[in-house]
Design a protein around this motif. Structure first.
Motif, PDB file in Angstrom:
ATOM      1  N   THR A  19      39.077  91.125  39.503  1.00 38.37           N
ATOM      2  CA  THR A  19      40.051  91.854  38.673  1.00 38.37           C
ATOM      3  C   THR A  19      39.411  92.711  37.583  1.00 38.37           C
ATOM      4  O   THR A  19      40.031  93.649  37.104  1.00 38.37           O
ATOM      5  CB  THR A  19      41.007  90.850  37.997  1.00 38.37           C
ATOM      6  N   ILE A  22      32.429  93.981  37.438  1.00 41.56           N
ATOM      7  CA  ILE A  22      31.753  94.179  38.735  1.00 41.56           C
ATOM      8  C   ILE A  22      32.694  93.856  39.892  1.00 41.56           C
ATOM      9  O   ILE A  22      32.760  94.586  40.885  1.00 41.56           O
ATOM     10  CB  ILE A  22      30.486  93.286  38.791  1.00 41.56           C
ATOM     11  N   ARG A  42      41.751  84.075  37.336  1.00 43.30           N
ATOM     12  CA  ARG A  42      42.710  83.119  36.760  1.00 43.30           C
ATOM     13  C   ARG A  42      43.924  83.799  36.151  1.00 43.30           C
ATOM     14  O   ARG A  42      44.966  83.177  35.961  1.00 43.30           O
ATOM     15  CB  ARG A  42      42.016  82.301  35.661  1.00 43.30           C
ATOM     16  N   THR A  43      43.820  85.091  35.789  1.00 45.66           N
ATOM     17  CA  THR A  43      44.846  85.744  34.979  1.00 45.66           C
ATOM     18  C   THR A  43      45.814  86.535  35.854  1.00 45.66           C
ATOM     19  O   THR A  43      45.435  87.579  36.414  1.00 45.66           O
ATOM     20  CB  THR A  43      44.177  86.673  33.934  1.00 45.66           C
ATOM     21  N   ASP A  67      41.604  79.749  40.023  1.00 43.94           N
ATOM     22  CA  ASP A  67      40.424  79.319  39.273  1.00 43.94           C
ATOM     23  C   ASP A  67      39.450  78.723  40.287  1.00 43.94           C
ATOM     24  O   ASP A  67      39.763  77.706  40.918  1.00 43.94           O
ATOM     25  CB  ASP A  67      40.854  78.265  38.235  1.00 43.94           C
ATOM     26  N   ASN A  94      31.980  86.398  43.298  1.00 42.44           N
ATOM     27  CA  ASN A  94      31.588  87.173  42.113  1.00 42.44           C
ATOM     28  C   ASN A  94      31.983  86.487  40.807  1.00 42.44           C
ATOM     29  O   ASN A  94      31.363  86.738  39.772  1.00 42.44           O
ATOM     30  CB  ASN A  94      32.239  88.560  42.215  1.00 42.44           C
ATOM     31  N   TYR A 161      23.354  79.087  32.559  1.00 42.65           N
ATOM     32  CA  TYR A 161      23.573  80.276  33.383  1.00 42.65           C
ATOM     33  C   TYR A 161      22.419  80.458  34.377  1.00 42.65           C
ATOM     34  O   TYR A 161      22.636  80.650  35.582  1.00 42.65           O
ATOM     35  CB  TYR A 161      23.703  81.500  32.464  1.00 42.65           C
ATOM     36  N   LYS A 165      22.597  80.254  38.427  1.00 41.06           N
ATOM     37  CA  LYS A 165      22.304  81.421  39.272  1.00 41.06           C
ATOM     38  C   LYS A 165      21.108  81.168  40.195  1.00 41.06           C
ATOM     39  O   LYS A 165      21.071  81.662  41.320  1.00 41.06           O
ATOM     40  CB  LYS A 165      22.084  82.664  38.394  1.00 41.06           C
ATOM     41  N   GLY A 191      20.922  93.208  37.041  1.00 34.33           N
ATOM     42  CA  GLY A 191      20.390  93.096  35.676  1.00 34.33           C
ATOM     43  C   GLY A 191      21.567  93.283  34.730  1.00 34.33           C
ATOM     44  O   GLY A 191      22.674  92.800  34.996  1.00 34.33           O
ATOM     45  N   VAL A 193      24.725  94.924  33.093  1.00 39.86           N
ATOM     46  CA  VAL A 193      25.784  95.823  33.570  1.00 39.86           C
ATOM     47  C   VAL A 193      26.819  95.973  32.462  1.00 39.86           C
ATOM     48  O   VAL A 193      27.107  95.001  31.738  1.00 39.86           O
ATOM     49  CB  VAL A 193      26.458  95.232  34.840  1.00 39.86           C
ATOM     50  N   THR A 195      29.999  95.568  31.231  1.00 42.82           N
ATOM     51  CA  THR A 195      31.276  94.888  31.505  1.00 42.82           C
ATOM     52  C   THR A 195      31.635  94.048  30.278  1.00 42.82           C
ATOM     53  O   THR A 195      30.847  93.941  29.333  1.00 42.82           O
ATOM     54  CB  THR A 195      31.159  93.916  32.712  1.00 42.82           C
TER      55      THR A 195
END
Ligand SMILES: NC(=O)c1ccc[n+]([C@@H]2O[C@H](COP(=O)([O-])OP(=O)(O)OC[C@H]3O[C@@H](n4cnc5c(N)ncnc54)[C@H](OP(=O)(O)O)[C@@H]3O)[C@@H](O)[C@H]2O)c1
Length: 255
Positions: A19, A22, A42-43, A67, A94, A161, A165, A191, A193, A195
């Protein structure tokens, strides 16, 4: 000869976290190239808006707010998608988070924040792969995990994180082995981005400048610059690529 023009007409894609940022760029890229796309997050309002963006391009979609860290919700999502479309060709894992409480020196990290990060970024991706697996094998489809440069190299003060990943890159390889030759499984490791996720970085002038200085391309990526390699990996152009992690970082880890 391999078809060099991506055309996903007649194919069906699910994009988690589709949504915003990315994921939204990936959703629109697949719809632009003819796929029916179910973007989820989730939204509910954001899901409705992303679904409309797919439908405006003449493609089918479905509103199913989900979710990815909720196993029951993930099962319902894929059951509904299979019921409505009868097939799944592409899944893009994603959805991802890097919460403030998960940043800092290791001895300060709240272990619940560690769990929350791993639950979304890694367990959520596995849950989606698990639920989509049979349909992907039937269609000879493709799964793409959005990892990070933090899935390839260490980054100080981002332990949950980075761990999640790196796990996602490992999961990419093991899924590729189990599902070959039917399903290709790859990762994209962006790398920095532009957002919502990097709002905090861009608001901190010193940090932002330092990261730009460390990036050979001297800028953050636009979300479309991550969506394009995802489309490539899902396409016939990548028909012999599986178990790979494609770094899209403006040269950041090459330094
Ligand atoms: N931006 C970067 O610099 C960068 C760099 C490397 C890797 N990445 C990775 O790229 C992916 C997308 O990042 P982004 O920058 O586009 O992030 P973003 O702008 O914060 O968007 C994240 C998306 O994921 C959704 N999401 C978050 N938690 C979710 C959950 N539990 N279940 C389902 N959806 C959820 C969000 O919607 P809701 O909040 O409404 O659920 C939103 O649609 C992430 O995996 C991230 O780790 C980003």
């Amino acid at each position: 000869m391999t078809d060099l023009t991506p055309d996903f007409s007649g194919q069906m894609a699910v994009v988690t976290g589709g949504t915003r940022g990315i994921g939204r760029a990936i959703t629109e890229a697949f719809a632009e190239t003819g796929a029916d796309v179910v973007p989820t997050s989730r939204t509910e309002d954001d899901v409705v808006e992303a679904v409309e963006a797919v439908q405006e391009r003449g493609c089918e979609s479905l509103v199913v707010p989900t979710d990815v860290s909720d196993q029951e919700a993930v099962e319902k999502l894929f059951a509904q998608v299979k019921n409505e479309f009868g097939r799944i060709d592409i899944v893009v894992n994603n959805a991802g988070i890097n919460p403030r409480g998960a940043l800092g020196r290791p001895e300060t990290i709240d272990v619940d924040e560690f769990d929350r990060t791993v639950d979304v970024n890694l367990r959520g991706a596995f849950a989606c792969a698990r639920e989509a697996g049979a349909a992907l094998q039937k269609s000879g489809g493709s799964l793409i995990n959005i990892a990070s440069v933090g899935g390839v190299v260490g980054i100080p003060r981002q332990h949950p994180y980075v761990a999640s990943k790196h796990g996602l890159v490992g999961l990419t390889k093991s899924l590729a082995l189990d599902w070959a030759p039917d399903v290709r499984v790859n990762a994209v490791a962006p790398g920095y981005v532009t957002t919502d996720l990097t709002d905090g970085i861009r608001e901190n002038e010193d940090l932002y400048q330092r990261l730009l200085d460390q990036t050979p391309m001297k800028r953050f990526a636009d979300p479309d610059e991550v969506a394009a390699p995802v489309v490539f990996l899902a396409s016939e152009m990548a028909s012999y690529v599986t178990g790979e992690c494609l770094v899209v970082d403006g040269g950041w880890i090459a330094e």
